[in-house]
Design a protein around this motif. Structure first.
Motif, PDB file in Angstrom:
ATOM      1  N   THR A 134       0.828  -1.208   0.000  1.00 52.62           N
ATOM      2  CA  THR A 134       0.000   0.000   0.000  1.00 52.62           C
ATOM      3  C   THR A 134       0.862   1.258   0.000  1.00 52.62           C
ATOM      4  O   THR A 134       0.597   2.215  -0.747  1.00 52.62           O
ATOM      5  N   ILE A 135       1.915   1.264   0.820  1.00 51.80           N
ATOM      6  CA  ILE A 135       2.815   2.423   0.862  1.00 51.80           C
ATOM      7  C   ILE A 135       3.544   2.577  -0.468  1.00 51.80           C
ATOM      8  O   ILE A 135       3.711   3.688  -0.989  1.00 51.80           O
ATOM      9  N   LEU A 140       1.293   4.141  -3.008  1.00 56.36           N
ATOM     10  CA  LEU A 140       1.144   5.588  -2.810  1.00 56.36           C
ATOM     11  C   LEU A 140       2.260   6.350  -3.513  1.00 56.36           C
ATOM     12  O   LEU A 140       2.036   7.442  -4.058  1.00 56.36           O
ATOM     13  N   GLY A 147       7.071   6.005  -1.347  1.00 55.36           N
ATOM     14  CA  GLY A 147       5.842   5.940  -0.564  1.00 55.36           C
ATOM     15  C   GLY A 147       5.842   6.876   0.631  1.00 55.36           C
ATOM     16  O   GLY A 147       4.924   7.699   0.786  1.00 55.36           O
ATOM     17  N   ILE A 201       3.461  10.139   1.290  1.00 53.77           N
ATOM     18  CA  ILE A 201       2.581  10.207   2.460  1.00 53.77           C
ATOM     19  C   ILE A 201       2.730  11.566   3.144  1.00 53.77           C
ATOM     20  O   ILE A 201       1.743  12.200   3.543  1.00 53.77           O
ATOM     21  N   GLY A 251      -5.071   2.543  -0.669  1.00 54.04           N
ATOM     22  CA  GLY A 251      -4.277   3.765  -0.738  1.00 54.04           C
ATOM     23  C   GLY A 251      -5.080   4.939  -1.263  1.00 54.04           C
ATOM     24  O   GLY A 251      -4.949   6.074  -0.788  1.00 54.04           O
ATOM     25  N   TRP A 252      -5.951   4.658  -2.248  1.00 48.99           N
ATOM     26  CA  TRP A 252      -6.771   5.724  -2.819  1.00 48.99           C
ATOM     27  C   TRP A 252      -7.815   6.222  -1.826  1.00 48.99           C
ATOM     28  O   TRP A 252      -7.877   7.411  -1.525  1.00 48.99           O
TER      29      TRP A 252
END
Length: 669
Positions: free
Chosen positions: A44-45, A48, A200, A204, A277-278
């Motif tokens: 997930t990171i 991103l 990522g 973030i 992530g979205w």
């Protein structure tokens, strides 16, 4: 070990061979070794950083064009609410609903993107599919056009924060932008694995920062939250009139550029990490920032140098924000450049693009490649755009047209996918994809107003790439047809000739075949006829190799098929090997054949230095009655061949094996 099928000719073993083939087909394929690797949080990171860099940096310039460009939405509070409402629902409908929820389901063996969709439709051959395949090829070309603009506008818009922070440094914006782009493209040969770990976390921080900026403005003017009501957007469009509505829609395209990356990168991270992530990070951060920019305009505060985003930043944080934005745009550019390399590699493996030189930048990840020609072509294009347009607002006029075209093509291709793959009913398919296609078509029509102002740039690049792909595809087919038409002995005649030979060449020979060989009546490669007529001698062990590129990302089983035409332990053998590769795989034929030799599936020594590869290079000659258009097309194909690696080098043949290349004249019709 490669999973292979093997067969011998003879009536006695026909039934046994059929049963073995049925048993091999009945076995489930091996588990995917190309599934996204890593923990869910890590994927997930990573998503991103790689997937959302482009769309995540759109707040730097998108609202400037909407509020202060030709669209001119920022006139009254009602107009501001209407403009922000349109931004919110554009992101929601096109990115959140279309891509995140629906398109991510259209995976081809876990992969996504234009060419994965191309392969998916190839597996469902129906009437009307061919135009969609051509449209997807055009979509791939438009992505290249988008690839030239994205790094330019992203980096330029970030560096333009210096106009707000220190107006005296305004003249340094262009040199700094070109310097950053030069450094970015100069390090591409090192690959992304070394710096990818910071993508990522850095994004973030970026999303947290833009969300915080938006919240600070919303607290001062909470009435901006009324923009969630779509009536404000529809009312504003109704008041604007037709021409102004088109200008507004063309400006709105900038808030969704980069949304197609969600589908393109699904194979790297998986659908679930991309969706999480979205919806957990990117979507709320973008909404908060766009709402904050609208709140800032509602408050009537001054907009410095026409940069709405930087005008919201408190003075002490301005320089850190410029640095953070620059880093974020570099990440966005890096992800897009890597995506362009991957797109070219897929096109080459599908036979749609000349075999450019590829370098693998990571030994464990075949998808990480560096293509020097594409890298420096993108660099030259980016620098020319920066020097020509000189500002992000001017460059924004050229942006969005190619993206809207790709999104429309994707929507059209989803009709057969929904009906044939997902088994949707006609009514559901028509309602869902009819509505989304109409939305995308309206954005494309509106973006067409940008053609004269710069939209011709990505369209010209896309059209040029499309011409290259269609010409290369046509040329390969024409060359194959001309080569196959040359007189050659049948496999049965070759076997008979081998049986009558008194003397053999002892070195094991491999001959590249342009088509599969499975029956005694099949024609042997014309190269065999030439070698026999020239030398009057055959190899003791002859391996005929045909490489097949299938329209799937990976070959899970039955990568190779072995057909034994003749085998005598004293006199040698004649064996045909058909090797299959997917468009996400590296077609290293030497490695596969060495593996087969190690497991004694073919008569080859495991030491490749005892092999000799015979390959042909076609000297193309047009027939006398060829028309002007075909002659021009053939000349373009011959020009493209100068940039293309020969097939035997592309397949890894000749790296450690003795290579013999024969020039064969062929007449192309």
């Amino acid at each position: 070990m490669a999973v292979c099928r093997s067969r011998r000719f003879g009536l006695m073993n026909a039934l046994t061979r059929f049963r073995k083939w049925r048993a091999a087909d009945a076995k489930p394929g091996p588990p995917s070794s190309h599934a996204p690797r890593g923990s869910f949080a890590g994927l997930t990171i990573g998503a991103l950083g790689v997937v959302y860099g482009d769309i995540g940096t759109s707040p730097l310039y998108a609202m400037d064009l909407l509020f202060f460009g030709r669209a001119g939405a920022a006139q009254t509070p009602a107009d501001v609410l209407g403009g922000v409402s349109l931004v919110i629902w554009t992101i929601t409908v096109i990115v959140a609903i279309k891509y995140a929820i629906l398109v991510l389901r259209a995976q081809n063996d876990g992969e996504g993107g234009v060419f994965a969709l191309y392969g998916l439709l190839h597996q469902q051959p129906r009437r009307g599919t061919a135009p969609l395949l051509w449209a997807l090829m055009l979509g791939a070309g438009l992505l290249f056009g988008d690839g030239i603009i994205t790094p330019s506008i992203s980096v330029l818009s970030a560096v333009e924060g210096l106009h707000v922070a220190t107006p005296a440094l305004g003249d340094a914006v262009i040199p700094i932008t070109i310097g950053l782009l030069t450094g970015l493209f100069a390090v591409q040969f090192k690959g992304t694995s070394g710096i990818g770990v910071v993508f990522g976390p850095l994004l973030i921080v970026w999303f947290a920062a833009i969300a915080a900026l938006g919240v600070a403005q919303i607290e001062g003017h909470p009435d901006i939250l009324a923009a969630f009501n779509p009536v404000y957007g529809l009312t504003y469009l109704h008041r604007a009139g037709l021409f102004d509505t088109l200008l507004i829609l063309s400006a709105l395209m900038l808030v969704v550029t980069g949304g197609e990356a969600m589908y393109a990168d699904v194979g790297h991270f998986g659908a679930r990490p991309i969706r999480i992530g979205w919806f957990a990070v990117v979507y709320p951060a973008l909404l908060l920032n766009y709402l904050g920019q609208g709140a800032y305009v509602l408050g009537g505060a001054p907009v410095e140098a026409g940069k709405l985003f930087y005008s919201m930043v408190p003075g002490p944080l301005l320089y850190p924000m410029v640095l953070l934005a620059t880093a974020a745009t570099v990440v966005a550019s890096q992800a897009l450049i890597s995506g362009a390399f991957s797109l070219v590699a897929q096109a080459i493996r599908l036979g749609l693009f000349p075999r450019l030189e590829l370098f693998h930048t990571h030994e464990k990840h075949a998808g990480q490649v560096y293509v020097p020609f594409v890298n420096w072509a993108l660099f030259v294009g980016c620098v020319l755009l920066v020097l020509t347009f000189r500002s992000a607002s001017a460059l924004a006029a050229a942006y969005g047209l190619a993206v809207s075209g790709v999104m429309l093509i994707t929507s059209l291709a989803m009709f057969p996918v929904a009906r044939r793959v997902w088994k949707w009913g006609k009514l559901t398919t028509s309602l869902v994809w009819g509505l989304l296609t109409a939305v995308n078509a309206s954005f494309l029509f509106a973006s067409s107003l940008k053609f004269i102002e710069g939209g011709y740039v990505p369209l010209s690049v896309g059209a040029a790439v499309f011409v290259v792909m269609t010409t290369w595809r046509w040329g390969r087919k024409a060359t194959f047809a001309a080569y196959a038409a040359k007189p050659a002995m049948t496999m049965a005649e070759l076997v008979a000739l081998h049986r009558d030979c008194k003397v053999f060449m002892e070195r094991n020979a491999l001959v590249m075949s342009p088509k599969p060989l499975s029956l005694p009546s099949d024609q042997a490669p014309a190269l065999i006829q030439m070698l026999w007529e020239r030398h009057g001698i055959l190899p003791r062990n002859l391996i005929l190799v045909e490489v097949r590129h299938r329209k799937v990302p990976y070959i899970r089983d039955n990568r190779c098929r072995v057909t034994v035409f003749y085998r005598d332990h004293n006199r040698g053998s004649i064996i045909a090997v058909e090797l299959s590769f997917g468009f996400m795989e590296e077609p290293n034929v030497e490695h596969v054949l060495e593996d087969m030799a190690r497991h004694r599936e073919i008569e080859l020594p495991t030491d490749r230095h005892h092999w000799v590869v015979h390959a042909s290079h076609e000297n193309l000659v047009p027939v006398r009655r060829m028309g002007l258009f075909k002659r021009l097309r053939l000349r373009l194909f011959m020009l493209l061949r100068l940039f293309s690696q020969p097939a035997y080098y592309y397949y890894g043949l000749g790296d450690e094996v003795l290579l013999s290349v024969e020039i064969i004249p062929v007449r192309v019709h």
